[in-house]
Structures are given as structure tokens and as C-alpha cells.
Design an enzyme around this catalytic site. Structure first.
Site, mmCIF file in Angstrom:
data_model
loop_
_atom_site.group_PDB
_atom_site.id
_atom_site.type_symbol
_atom_site.label_atom_id
_atom_site.label_comp_id
_atom_site.label_asym_id
_atom_site.label_seq_id
_atom_site.Cartn_x
_atom_site.Cartn_y
_atom_site.Cartn_z
ATOM 1 N N ARG A 107 -4.330 -3.894 2.240
ATOM 2 C CA ARG A 107 -3.237 -2.947 2.479
ATOM 3 C C ARG A 107 -3.776 -1.601 2.967
ATOM 4 N NH1 ARG A 107 -1.276 -6.845 3.340
ATOM 5 N NH2 ARG A 107 0.163 -7.980 2.071
ATOM 6 N N GLU A 132 -4.576 -2.215 6.527
ATOM 7 C CA GLU A 132 -3.312 -2.234 7.247
ATOM 8 C C GLU A 132 -2.774 -0.810 7.425
ATOM 9 O OE1 GLU A 132 0.702 -4.877 6.863
ATOM 10 O OE2 GLU A 132 0.029 -3.874 5.027
ATOM 11 N N SER A 134 -14.082 14.777 6.587
ATOM 12 C CA SER A 134 -15.310 14.325 5.937
ATOM 13 C C SER A 134 -15.022 13.323 4.818
ATOM 14 C CB SER A 134 -16.058 15.522 5.353
ATOM 15 O OG SER A 134 -17.199 15.086 4.647
#
Length: 147
Positions: free
Chosen positions: A88, A91, A114
Site C-alpha cells: 500500500r 501504491e 531528506s
């Protein structure tokens, strides 16, 4: 012994002793997010921190020394993660990555966020429709320099 062996030892002890990451973090004196990453092999503990982690998990001295070595970062076993929860996040970056990039560049200019000068906080948010996961990530903006 390899650093991955130390992670396995930590995970085994965590399960056997029913240890919570937040309790380890409280003893070390750092965030649960950073300490968890360190225990999973992604951060370097100093001698004091490593000794505490070693004591909590009952690690041998060699393992405590390995906790103090700079790790090989990046722990995913495959290019595209197969674990549903980790997928996820993949995704999320696949869908919103260009949005993150566009908004960061518009607000800050040409550069990156960063992952070294970085903070993360994960909290549970009660919600009548089902509890929510709230993750806050804060990374220093690093502009590209001309030379």
C-alpha cells in the site's frame, strides 16, 4: 554472525517475551519509529543504545556490536513489495508520487525531501467508521545546488 541474524534474534525475543516497540523506545530514549527501524536493521545504534537493546532482547555481545555498525539500508526482498501493508505504501507513491513531487517543487523549488534528516510519527486515530492510521513524515528540504 550477520546483521540479519541479529534482526532475527530480536524478532524471536520480541515474540517470546511479548515486547512492544514503544517499550523498547522508552528505554532507549528515542522515538518508537526510529528504534523500530534500528531493531529491524535500518539504523545504527550508539554503544549506549545498543547495550540497552541488547539487554531488552537478551542479545549476545557480538550482536550488540553489530547493532553499532552502519547497516546496508533497504530491507525489501523484492522490487515491488508483496506484503499487502507494505504494498500500500508502494501504491501510495505510485499514485501520489508525482503529486508529492509537484507540490514540493512548487513550494520549495528544485530539490528533495531528506530521508536522512527525517522524522516520522505513527499514531492511531479513533474514528467511528473504523480507526485510522496517521503517519506524519517530516524531512529536511535539500535543494539541488549549482556548481
Amino acid at each position: 554472525m550477520q546483521r540479519t541474524d541479529v534482526t532475527e534474534m530480536i524478532m524471536t525475543a520480541k515474540i517470546r517475551k511479548d515486547i512492544k516497540w514503544c517499550d523498547v523506545a522508552a528505554q532507549v530514549g528515542l522515538s518508537k519509529e526510529w528504534v523500530t527501524a534500528g531493531c529491524l536493521g535500518q539504523m545504527t545504534f550508539d554503544a549506549r543504545q545498543a547495550a540497552i537493546v541488547g539487554e531488552v532482547f537478551g542479545l549476545p555481545e557480538e550482536a550488540v556490536l553489530l547493532l553499532q555498525q552502519v547497516p546496508y539500508r533497504g530491507s525489501l526482498p523484492t522490487a515491488v513489495p508483496t506484503d499487502p501493508l507494505i504494498y500500500r505504501f508502494y501504491e501510495l507513491v505510485s499514485v501520489y508520487g508525482t503529486t508529492f513531487k509537484a507540490l514540493i517543487h512548487e513550494e520549495f523549488g528544485d530539490g528533495i525531501m531528506s530521508a536522512i534528516d527525517f522524522r516520522m510519527d505513527m499514531q492511531r486515530e479513533p474514528d467511528p467508521a473504523g480507526d485510522r492510521v496517521s503517519i506524519t513524515m517530516s524531512g529536511k528540504f535539500l535543494p539541488y545546488k549549482t556548481y
